[in-house]
Design a protein around this motif. Structure first.
Motif, PDB file in Angstrom:
ATOM      1  N   ARG A 183     159.737  68.047  46.674  1.00  0.00           N
ATOM      2  CA  ARG A 183     160.274  66.877  45.981  1.00  0.00           C
ATOM      3  C   ARG A 183     161.209  67.365  44.887  1.00  0.00           C
ATOM      4  N   VAL A 184     162.044  66.462  44.402  1.00  0.00           N
ATOM      5  CA  VAL A 184     163.000  66.798  43.352  1.00  0.00           C
ATOM      6  C   VAL A 184     162.819  65.795  42.222  1.00  0.00           C
ATOM      7  N   ARG A 185     162.694  66.336  41.010  1.00  0.00           N
ATOM      8  CA  ARG A 185     162.560  65.504  39.811  1.00  0.00           C
ATOM      9  C   ARG A 185     163.665  65.864  38.832  1.00  0.00           C
ATOM     10  N   ALA A 226     161.334  62.004  36.142  1.00  0.00           N
ATOM     11  CA  ALA A 226     161.564  60.930  37.109  1.00  0.00           C
ATOM     12  C   ALA A 226     161.876  61.536  38.474  1.00  0.00           C
ATOM     13  N   GLU A 227     161.361  60.908  39.493  1.00  0.00           N
ATOM     14  CA  GLU A 227     161.521  61.415  40.846  1.00  0.00           C
ATOM     15  C   GLU A 227     162.904  61.059  41.400  1.00  0.00           C
ATOM     16  N   LEU A 228     163.694  62.079  41.713  1.00  0.00           N
ATOM     17  CA  LEU A 228     165.006  61.863  42.328  1.00  0.00           C
ATOM     18  C   LEU A 228     164.896  61.806  43.845  1.00  0.00           C
ATOM     19  N   LEU A 229     163.962  62.587  44.379  1.00  0.00           N
ATOM     20  CA  LEU A 229     163.717  62.622  45.821  1.00  0.00           C
ATOM     21  C   LEU A 229     162.208  62.671  46.010  1.00  0.00           C
ATOM     22  N   PRO A 230     161.615  61.665  46.651  1.00  0.00           N
ATOM     23  CA  PRO A 230     160.161  61.656  46.827  1.00  0.00           C
ATOM     24  C   PRO A 230     159.717  62.810  47.731  1.00  0.00           C
ATOM     25  N   PRO A 231     158.412  63.072  47.806  1.00  0.00           N
ATOM     26  CA  PRO A 231     157.949  64.153  48.682  1.00  0.00           C
ATOM     27  C   PRO A 231     158.551  64.025  50.079  1.00  0.00           C
ATOM     28  N   VAL A 261     177.898  76.676  46.329  1.00  0.00           N
ATOM     29  CA  VAL A 261     178.524  75.348  46.207  1.00  0.00           C
ATOM     30  C   VAL A 261     178.751  74.958  44.760  1.00  0.00           C
ATOM     31  N   GLY A 262     178.492  75.896  43.827  1.00  0.00           N
ATOM     32  CA  GLY A 262     178.821  75.659  42.427  1.00  0.00           C
ATOM     33  C   GLY A 262     177.701  75.107  41.574  1.00  0.00           C
ATOM     34  N   THR A 263     176.482  75.132  42.070  1.00  0.00           N
ATOM     35  CA  THR A 263     175.345  74.657  41.286  1.00  0.00           C
ATOM     36  C   THR A 263     174.655  75.842  40.631  1.00  0.00           C
ATOM     37  N   GLU A 264     174.410  75.740  39.338  1.00  0.00           N
ATOM     38  CA  GLU A 264     173.751  76.821  38.614  1.00  0.00           C
ATOM     39  C   GLU A 264     172.243  76.763  38.886  1.00  0.00           C
ATOM     40  N   VAL A 265     171.669  77.894  39.263  1.00  0.00           N
ATOM     41  CA  VAL A 265     170.227  77.985  39.490  1.00  0.00           C
ATOM     42  C   VAL A 265     169.622  78.689  38.284  1.00  0.00           C
ATOM     43  N   VAL A 266     168.743  77.964  37.570  1.00  0.00           N
ATOM     44  CA  VAL A 266     168.146  78.505  36.345  1.00  0.00           C
ATOM     45  C   VAL A 266     166.651  78.735  36.544  1.00  0.00           C
ATOM     46  N   ASP A 267     166.105  79.658  35.766  1.00  0.00           N
ATOM     47  CA  ASP A 267     164.682  79.971  35.871  1.00  0.00           C
ATOM     48  C   ASP A 267     163.825  79.034  35.025  1.00  0.00           C
ATOM     49  N   ASP A 268     164.360  78.566  33.916  1.00  0.00           N
ATOM     50  CA  ASP A 268     163.618  77.713  32.999  1.00  0.00           C
ATOM     51  C   ASP A 268     163.809  76.237  33.374  1.00  0.00           C
ATOM     52  N   PRO A 269     162.756  75.552  33.821  1.00  0.00           N
ATOM     53  CA  PRO A 269     162.892  74.136  34.202  1.00  0.00           C
ATOM     54  C   PRO A 269     163.382  73.239  33.070  1.00  0.00           C
ATOM     55  N   ALA A 270     163.141  73.630  31.825  1.00  0.00           N
ATOM     56  CA  ALA A 270     163.585  72.809  30.688  1.00  0.00           C
ATOM     57  C   ALA A 270     165.100  72.800  30.550  1.00  0.00           C
ATOM     58  N   LYS A 271     165.771  73.830  31.075  1.00  0.00           N
ATOM     59  CA  LYS A 271     167.228  73.921  30.989  1.00  0.00           C
ATOM     60  C   LYS A 271     167.932  73.348  32.215  1.00  0.00           C
ATOM     61  N   ALA A 272     167.171  72.907  33.202  1.00  0.00           N
ATOM     62  CA  ALA A 272     167.753  72.414  34.451  1.00  0.00           C
ATOM     63  C   ALA A 272     167.862  70.896  34.450  1.00  0.00           C
ATOM     64  N   GLU A 273     168.898  70.382  35.091  1.00  0.00           N
ATOM     65  CA  GLU A 273     169.040  68.934  35.257  1.00  0.00           C
ATOM     66  C   GLU A 273     168.101  68.416  36.336  1.00  0.00           C
ATOM     67  N   ALA A 274     167.763  69.283  37.302  1.00  0.00           N
ATOM     68  CA  ALA A 274     166.874  68.896  38.399  1.00  0.00           C
ATOM     69  C   ALA A 274     165.850  70.004  38.623  1.00  0.00           C
ATOM     70  N   LEU A 275     164.670  69.598  39.075  1.00  0.00           N
ATOM     71  CA  LEU A 275     163.595  70.543  39.361  1.00  0.00           C
ATOM     72  C   LEU A 275     163.176  70.361  40.817  1.00  0.00           C
ATOM     73  N   PHE A 276     163.328  71.409  41.599  1.00  0.00           N
ATOM     74  CA  PHE A 276     162.944  71.423  43.006  1.00  0.00           C
ATOM     75  C   PHE A 276     161.519  71.965  43.079  1.00  0.00           C
ATOM     76  N   GLU A 277     160.571  71.116  43.460  1.00  0.00           N
ATOM     77  CA  GLU A 277     159.165  71.517  43.519  1.00  0.00           C
ATOM     78  C   GLU A 277     158.729  71.687  44.962  1.00  0.00           C
ATOM     79  N   VAL A 278     158.182  72.847  45.271  1.00  0.00           N
ATOM     80  CA  VAL A 278     157.653  73.115  46.610  1.00  0.00           C
ATOM     81  C   VAL A 278     156.201  72.656  46.622  1.00  0.00           C
ATOM     82  N   LEU A 279     155.906  71.691  47.477  1.00  0.00           N
ATOM     83  CA  LEU A 279     154.539  71.177  47.589  1.00  0.00           C
ATOM     84  C   LEU A 279     153.774  71.891  48.700  1.00  0.00           C
TER      85      LEU A 279
END
Length: 163
Positions: free
Chosen positions: A103-105, A110-115, A56-74
Motif C-alpha cells: 500500500r502507499v500512504r 492518509a492512504e493514497l493506494l489501498p492494499p 523516472v526522476g523520483t527521489e528515493v529516500v531512506d527516512d519516511p519523514a522526508k518522503a512525500e509518499a511511503l511504499f509499505e510492503v505488506l
C-alpha cells in the motif's frame, strides 16, 4: 501485382496511426517527488524498484519523514507447486508464483493506494535429467517476474491521484 501489394503494405506499416500505451516508452509521471520504500536493504525487488523510480526522476529516500509518499510492503512471497505429472507419477511441470501485497500512504498517513495485491504466475517444465538447467530456468523466470512486477508497480504508482 505482388510488388504493388508489398509496397502498399510497406506504406501502411510506415505511416502507422501513432497509437502508444501510456507509459509504454518507460516514462512515468509520478504524483510525488520523493518516496520511501519499505523493502529490506537486500531485497532484489526493492533494489530494482528503487533504480526504476530514480530513472523516472523520483527521489528515493531512506527516512519516511522526508518522503512525500511511503511504499509499505505488506507481504512478498514466492511459491512453487506441482502443475502436472507424467504417466509414471513424476513431476512434468511446476507453477511458479510471485505475489506482492503493498500500500502507499502520504506523509500524514492518509492512504493514497489501498492494499494492492499483484500476483504473477509462470509454468515451467521439469526434466529430471537436466536439474541444473531447470534451476537456471527457474531463476530466470523469477527474475522476469520481478521485472514485470516492478513495471506494474510503476504503472500503479503513476496512476495515483494526489489528495
Amino acid at each position: 501485382m505482388l510488388r504493388a501489394f508489398a509496397l502498399l503494405l510497406l506504406a501502411a506499416m510506415v505511416s502507422g496511426c501513432g497509437f502508444k500505451l501510456r507509459g509504454s516508452d518507460g516514462q512515468f509521471n509520478m504524483p510525488f517527488k520523493s518516496i520511501a520504500l519499505g523493502f529490506a536493504l537486500t531485497s532484489p525487488l526493492g533494489t530494482e524498484l528503487k533504480r526504476n523510480l530514480r530513472a523516472v526522476g523520483t527521489e528515493v529516500v531512506d527516512d519516511p519523514a522526508k518522503a512525500e509518499a511511503l511504499f509499505e510492503v505488506l507481504g512478498e512471497t514466492r511459491g512453487k507447486s506441482i502443475l502436472s505429472l507424467n504417466a509414471q507419477g513424476r513431476v512434468r511441470e511446476y507453477l511458479l508464483t510471485y505475489t506482492l501485497v503493498f500500500r502507499v500512504r502520504d506523509r500524514s498517513g492518509a492512504e493514497l493506494l489501498p492494499p494492492t495485491d499483484i500476483s504473477l504466475k509462470r509454468s515451467i517444465t521439469f526434466n529430471e535429467r537436466q536439474v541444473l538447467a531447470n534451476e537456471s530456468e527457474e531463476a530466470l523466470l523469477y527474475r522476469d517476474m520481478q521485472t514485470d512486477l516492478v513495471q506494474q508497480i510503476l504503472r500503479r504508482l503513476a496512476a495515483i491521484k494526489p489528495v
